[in-house]
Design a protein around this motif. Structure first.
Motif, short mmCIF file in Angstrom:
data_model
loop_
_atom_site.label_atom_id
_atom_site.label_comp_id
_atom_site.label_asym_id
_atom_site.label_seq_id
_atom_site.Cartn_x
_atom_site.Cartn_y
_atom_site.Cartn_z
N SER A 8 -21.31 -33.93 31.89
CA SER A 8 -22.06 -32.88 32.68
C SER A 8 -20.82 -31.89 32.78
CB SER A 8 -22.89 -33.27 33.65
OG SER A 8 -21.98 -33.65 34.88
N ASP A 9 -21.32 -30.68 33.15
CA ASP A 9 -20.40 -29.60 33.69
C ASP A 9 -19.84 -30.10 35.07
OD1 ASP A 9 -21.00 -28.01 31.46
OD2 ASP A 9 -21.86 -26.32 32.52
N PHE A 10 -20.67 -30.62 35.76
CA PHE A 10 -20.14 -31.11 37.28
C PHE A 10 -19.08 -32.06 36.95
CE2 PHE A 10 -20.30 -34.56 40.25
CZ PHE A 10 -20.01 -33.79 41.24
N GLU A 11 -19.17 -33.10 36.23
CA GLU A 11 -18.21 -33.94 35.72
C GLU A 11 -16.79 -33.47 35.26
OE1 GLU A 11 -20.53 -37.86 34.77
OE2 GLU A 11 -20.77 -36.25 33.36
N ILE A 12 -17.10 -32.44 34.28
CA ILE A 12 -15.73 -31.76 33.88
C ILE A 12 -15.14 -30.95 35.08
CG2 ILE A 12 -14.86 -29.68 32.52
CD1 ILE A 12 -15.78 -32.04 30.53
N ASN A 13 -15.86 -30.23 35.89
CA ASN A 13 -15.51 -29.45 36.72
C ASN A 13 -14.85 -30.41 37.99
OD1 ASN A 13 -16.68 -27.19 35.81
ND2 ASN A 13 -18.44 -27.40 37.29
N LYS A 14 -15.32 -31.79 38.09
CA LYS A 14 -14.48 -32.49 39.02
C LYS A 14 -13.27 -33.00 38.31
CE LYS A 14 -15.50 -36.52 41.65
NZ LYS A 14 -16.35 -37.41 42.13
N LYS A 15 -13.19 -33.10 37.31
CA LYS A 15 -11.87 -33.76 36.67
C LYS A 15 -11.02 -32.72 36.39
CE LYS A 15 -13.63 -37.36 33.61
NZ LYS A 15 -13.02 -38.43 34.32
N VAL A 16 -11.46 -31.28 36.29
CA VAL A 16 -10.57 -30.37 36.25
C VAL A 16 -9.92 -30.10 37.63
CG1 VAL A 16 -10.23 -27.75 36.25
CG2 VAL A 16 -11.67 -29.10 34.52
N ALA A 17 -10.63 -30.22 38.58
CA ALA A 17 -10.06 -29.86 40.03
C ALA A 17 -9.29 -31.18 40.44
CB ALA A 17 -11.50 -30.04 41.12
#
Length: 105
Positions: A8-17
């Motif tokens: 999900s976008d949330f999971e991608i955002n978390k991994k980027v952070a």
């Protein structure tokens, strides 16, 4: 096909952070950095500091995996990602590049 397309976008955002070593909290499917929403999959001001080249593919129907293509601004010449979301394609590529860096260590 890359391993990030199913996230999900949330999971991608978390991994980027995490990859950027940002101090963050996650609350209600939102990543917060310094109390502000961090959403590089959808917010240009969060995504643009990460140097990724993107282009719109007018022949995307041949590829069936998105109109936007992301490729590195430098190095990793063989890596590319595709998505219907410009910033999402860039963040998937960023994570693939980080994976490649970590494998070299």
């Amino acid at each position: 096909m890359n391993k990030y397309t199913e996230l999900s976008d949330f999971e991608i955002n978390k991994k980027v952070a995490e990859s950027l070593f940002l101090k963050f909290t996650d609350s209600w499917s939102v990543i917060l950095v310094d109390g502000e929403s961090f959403d590089p999959c959808n917010n240009p001001s969060d995504a643009m500091p990460i140097k990724i080249c993107t282009a719109f593919d007018v022949f995307a129907e041949e590829h069936d995996s998105g109109n936007w293509v992301a490729s590195p601004a430098y190095g990793f010449a063989s890596e590319r990602t595709r998505s219907n979301n410009l910033y999402r394609a860039a963040m998937e590529l960023f994570l693939l590049m980080k994976d490649a860096e970590n494998e070299k260590v």
